[in-house]
Design an enzyme around this catalytic site. Sequence first.
Site, mmCIF file in Angstrom:
data_model
loop_
_atom_site.group_PDB
_atom_site.id
_atom_site.type_symbol
_atom_site.label_atom_id
_atom_site.label_comp_id
_atom_site.label_asym_id
_atom_site.label_seq_id
_atom_site.Cartn_x
_atom_site.Cartn_y
_atom_site.Cartn_z
ATOM 1 N N HIS A 1 0.866 -1.179 0.000
ATOM 2 C CA HIS A 1 0.000 0.000 0.000
ATOM 3 C C HIS A 1 0.899 1.223 0.000
ATOM 4 C CE1 HIS A 1 -3.771 2.246 0.757
ATOM 5 N NE2 HIS A 1 -2.926 3.115 1.290
ATOM 6 N N CYS A 2 0.715 2.084 -1.001
ATOM 7 C CA CYS A 2 1.585 3.246 -1.164
ATOM 8 C C CYS A 2 0.841 4.524 -0.770
ATOM 9 C CB CYS A 2 2.064 3.352 -2.615
ATOM 10 S SG CYS A 2 3.135 4.781 -2.904
ATOM 11 N N PRO A 3 1.274 5.209 0.296
ATOM 12 C CA PRO A 3 0.593 6.455 0.694
ATOM 13 C C PRO A 3 0.771 7.571 -0.321
ATOM 14 C CG PRO A 3 2.604 6.126 1.977
ATOM 15 C CD PRO A 3 2.388 4.866 1.197
ATOM 16 N N ASN B 1 -2.069 6.955 -2.539
ATOM 17 C CA ASN B 1 -3.326 6.747 -1.822
ATOM 18 C C ASN B 1 -4.063 5.507 -2.323
ATOM 19 O OD1 ASN B 1 -5.415 7.407 0.032
ATOM 20 N ND2 ASN B 1 -6.617 8.311 -1.630
ATOM 21 N N ASN B 2 -3.318 4.418 -2.505
ATOM 22 C CA ASN B 2 -3.955 3.196 -2.994
ATOM 23 C C ASN B 2 -2.986 2.037 -2.828
ATOM 24 O OD1 ASN B 2 -5.933 1.598 -4.100
ATOM 25 N ND2 ASN B 2 -5.805 2.457 -6.162
#
Length: 302
Positions: free
Chosen positions: A160-162, A165-166
């Site tokens: 999950h990559c901040p 945002n996904n």
Amino acid sequence: SDGHDGCDPTMSHYDGGSNPVNPISSLKYLGHMDSKGRIWLVVDPCGLVGAMMVYLLMLAASIGYLQVTELSTRWDIFTWVILNTLLIMAGWAHVKTMITDPGAIPTMPRELPVDVIDRREPRLRNGEYVTSCQRCNCYRPTRAHHCGTCQRCILNMDHHCPWVNNCVGKMNQRHFVQFTFYICMSSLFTVVLMISHLRSQDDMSSVFDGGIASLLAVFGLFMEGTIFGLFTLIMTFDQLYSIANDTSMIDRWQNRAAHDPKPATWKDSLVSLEATFGGPFSWKWFWPGAEARRRHRLYELV
């Protein structure tokens, strides 16, 4: 994200009759990319702030270069156009990564509880080896993992990559690679431009002629380009390695590759890359608007 514990996002399951159950039931989302054009967007404050920071940094790079050069020559104008082209492509790929369903597994209504199936002992169900997730109440393929931020199980979840945002999963990994690639290219291009600008000065004192704003712009762009250029260069190669070897960051954490019968051959790697990027190597691999892959057949696991 606790993201360590889905099938094709086009899978459907049914309510006992002929009516498909809507896979999106959480208020966590504004929708998902489907045949009606609704858009998937994770409503996570930290992720939304991270995404806005990405856009602000790209804008800062464009404005900073204007501050440094003032577009006083044709070369300055030419390089500024190239820089902004790379930034626009990066922004486009970022948006596609953020609003594309990464491969969320359809959930079941809570009144239809799923069987408890351990990941170490997957069960054959309707032709598919599956485990189950009690948190989002679904059956899922063995290479799906639950994401605590998205609150869904994601097929071939990498992480999950901040910044986008996904989750990065089966259906949006292509766009994520394009995003990191274009950020890398624009960052390294900025570093080269700043070095060229400094070398063109008669002496270092002339760097101060443009005032403190110009000085901050030069060194700010150099530091931004260096840091993000190296980071996204590593990320791009890491993602390409994962795709070529049909694995993911989570798989490597869990040492799942140690259980594979044999390493991927170069032909296997090429097949995996073509499947992810939508066909043989071409300009479409670099175009965020190109169709990533054909729609998969529907699975009915329940």
